[in-house]
Design a protein around this motif. Sequence first.
Motif, PDB file in Angstrom:
ATOM      1  N   UNK A 269       3.834  94.744 -21.037  1.00 19.62           N
ATOM      2  CA  UNK A 269       4.295  96.021 -22.287  1.00 19.62           C
ATOM      3  C   UNK A 269       4.269  96.544 -22.545  1.00 19.62           C
ATOM      4  N   UNK A 270       4.736  97.757 -22.897  1.00 17.03           N
ATOM      5  CA  UNK A 270       4.569  99.349 -23.094  1.00 17.03           C
ATOM      6  C   UNK A 270       4.133  98.599 -24.494  1.00 17.03           C
ATOM      7  N   UNK A 271       3.562 100.620 -24.293  1.00 22.24           N
ATOM      8  CA  UNK A 271       2.646 100.987 -25.653  1.00 22.24           C
ATOM      9  C   UNK A 271       3.335 100.785 -26.244  1.00 22.24           C
ATOM     10  N   UNK A 272       4.513 101.151 -26.732  1.00 25.52           N
ATOM     11  CA  UNK A 272       5.616 101.965 -28.198  1.00 25.52           C
ATOM     12  C   UNK A 272       6.219 100.246 -28.723  1.00 25.52           C
ATOM     13  N   UNK A 273       6.458  99.702 -26.776  1.00 23.29           N
ATOM     14  CA  UNK A 273       6.573  97.993 -27.870  1.00 23.29           C
ATOM     15  C   UNK A 273       5.794  97.267 -28.467  1.00 23.29           C
ATOM     16  N   UNK A 274       4.010  97.710 -27.703  1.00 26.28           N
ATOM     17  CA  UNK A 274       2.570  96.870 -28.869  1.00 26.28           C
ATOM     18  C   UNK A 274       3.082  97.018 -29.681  1.00 26.28           C
ATOM     19  N   UNK A 275       3.287  98.687 -29.707  1.00 27.97           N
ATOM     20  CA  UNK A 275       3.184  99.002 -31.455  1.00 27.97           C
ATOM     21  C   UNK A 275       4.488  98.292 -32.478  1.00 27.97           C
ATOM     22  N   UNK A 276       5.477  98.479 -31.844  1.00 24.51           N
ATOM     23  CA  UNK A 276       6.719  97.968 -32.688  1.00 24.51           C
ATOM     24  C   UNK A 276       6.222  96.475 -32.479  1.00 24.51           C
ATOM     25  N   UNK A 277       5.550  95.592 -32.111  1.00 21.81           N
ATOM     26  CA  UNK A 277       5.166  94.333 -32.433  1.00 21.81           C
ATOM     27  C   UNK A 277       4.008  93.846 -33.493  1.00 21.81           C
ATOM     28  N   UNK A 278       3.088  95.073 -32.913  1.00 21.14           N
ATOM     29  CA  UNK A 278       2.546  95.036 -33.651  1.00 21.14           C
ATOM     30  C   UNK A 278       2.825  95.003 -35.366  1.00 21.14           C
ATOM     31  N   UNK A 279       3.526  95.588 -35.771  1.00 22.07           N
ATOM     32  CA  UNK A 279       4.136  96.122 -37.082  1.00 22.07           C
ATOM     33  C   UNK A 279       4.903  95.792 -37.612  1.00 22.07           C
ATOM     34  N   UNK A 280       5.354  95.271 -36.567  1.00 21.81           N
ATOM     35  CA  UNK A 280       6.238  93.434 -37.214  1.00 21.81           C
ATOM     36  C   UNK A 280       5.046  92.159 -37.348  1.00 21.81           C
ATOM     37  N   UNK A 281       4.408  92.306 -36.945  1.00 19.42           N
ATOM     38  CA  UNK A 281       2.693  90.576 -37.352  1.00 19.42           C
ATOM     39  C   UNK A 281       1.982  91.469 -37.914  1.00 19.42           C
ATOM     40  N   UNK A 282       2.111  92.676 -38.406  1.00 19.87           N
ATOM     41  CA  UNK A 282       1.002  93.143 -39.571  1.00 19.87           C
ATOM     42  C   UNK A 282       1.839  92.707 -40.927  1.00 19.87           C
ATOM     43  N   UNK A 283       3.423  93.653 -41.207  1.00 17.10           N
ATOM     44  CA  UNK A 283       3.760  93.642 -41.947  1.00 17.10           C
ATOM     45  C   UNK A 283       3.896  91.948 -42.536  1.00 17.10           C
ATOM     46  N   UNK A 284       4.418  90.498 -41.153  1.00 15.97           N
ATOM     47  CA  UNK A 284       4.676  89.461 -42.028  1.00 15.97           C
ATOM     48  C   UNK A 284       2.946  88.805 -42.614  1.00 15.97           C
ATOM     49  N   UNK A 285       2.449  89.422 -42.076  1.00 16.02           N
ATOM     50  CA  UNK A 285       0.765  88.817 -42.385  1.00 16.02           C
ATOM     51  C   UNK A 285       0.780  89.802 -43.589  1.00 16.02           C
ATOM     52  N   UNK A 286       1.719  89.997 -44.373  1.00 17.76           N
ATOM     53  CA  UNK A 286       1.298  90.817 -45.764  1.00 17.76           C
ATOM     54  C   UNK A 286       2.012  90.109 -46.336  1.00 17.76           C
ATOM     55  N   UNK A 287       3.017  89.596 -46.312  1.00 18.97           N
ATOM     56  CA  UNK A 287       4.243  89.325 -46.399  1.00 18.97           C
ATOM     57  C   UNK A 287       5.040  90.070 -47.438  1.00 18.97           C
ATOM     58  N   UNK A 288       5.186  90.976 -46.663  1.00 15.34           N
ATOM     59  CA  UNK A 288       6.578  92.894 -47.368  1.00 15.34           C
ATOM     60  C   UNK A 288       7.273  92.181 -45.360  1.00 15.34           C
ATOM     61  N   UNK A 289       8.336  93.648 -45.910  1.00 17.28           N
ATOM     62  CA  UNK A 289       9.172  93.828 -45.153  1.00 17.28           C
ATOM     63  C   UNK A 289       8.817  95.486 -44.645  1.00 17.28           C
ATOM     64  N   UNK A 290       9.693  95.850 -43.156  1.00 19.82           N
ATOM     65  CA  UNK A 290       8.839  97.189 -42.491  1.00 19.82           C
ATOM     66  C   UNK A 290       9.208  97.942 -43.151  1.00 19.82           C
ATOM     67  N   UNK A 291      10.219  97.844 -43.980  1.00 16.92           N
ATOM     68  CA  UNK A 291      10.861  98.555 -44.899  1.00 16.92           C
ATOM     69  C   UNK A 291       9.684  99.153 -46.734  1.00 16.92           C
ATOM     70  N   UNK A 292       9.019  98.200 -46.975  1.00 17.76           N
ATOM     71  CA  UNK A 292       8.149  98.008 -48.136  1.00 17.76           C
ATOM     72  C   UNK A 292       7.389  98.829 -47.394  1.00 17.76           C
ATOM     73  N   UNK A 293       7.169  98.753 -46.218  1.00 19.52           N
ATOM     74  CA  UNK A 293       5.349  98.972 -45.713  1.00 19.52           C
ATOM     75  C   UNK A 293       5.938 100.435 -46.125  1.00 19.52           C
ATOM     76  N   UNK A 294       6.875 101.414 -44.911  1.00 21.28           N
ATOM     77  CA  UNK A 294       7.084 102.840 -45.012  1.00 21.28           C
ATOM     78  C   UNK A 294       7.167 103.287 -45.991  1.00 21.28           C
ATOM     79  N   UNK A 295       7.795 102.465 -47.948  1.00 20.57           N
ATOM     80  CA  UNK A 295       7.873 103.293 -48.475  1.00 20.57           C
ATOM     81  C   UNK A 295       6.530 103.443 -48.874  1.00 20.57           C
ATOM     82  N   UNK A 296       5.715 101.916 -49.232  1.00 16.66           N
ATOM     83  CA  UNK A 296       4.425 102.428 -49.741  1.00 16.66           C
ATOM     84  C   UNK A 296       3.552 103.529 -48.899  1.00 16.66           C
TER      85      UNK A 296
END
Length: 73
Positions: free
Chosen positions: A1-28
């Motif tokens: 897995x390339x680094x950028x792919x790992x970062x994307x997957x981690x972003x999705x994972x963390x947003x889900x863990x915090x019951x947020x969408x990616x859009x909500x996280x970036x706005x905040x």
Amino acid sequence: MELNEAIIERMKELAAEHNMTIHQVIQKGGLNQATISELMSGRTKHPKVSTIQKFCDGLNIGLNEFFDNKRFN
């Protein structure tokens, strides 16, 4: 897995863990939608640390928590 792919997957994972969408996280966190769109689409292969930091700010976590994952070992 390339680094950028790992970062994307981690972003999705963390947003889900915090019951947020990616859009909500970036706005905040104060991130530009275009910046995340470029990353998520694969057009940006090397995101800036400041981008990841702002994403973390949106989740109230530190960079150490973001990278504390087997994907980055």
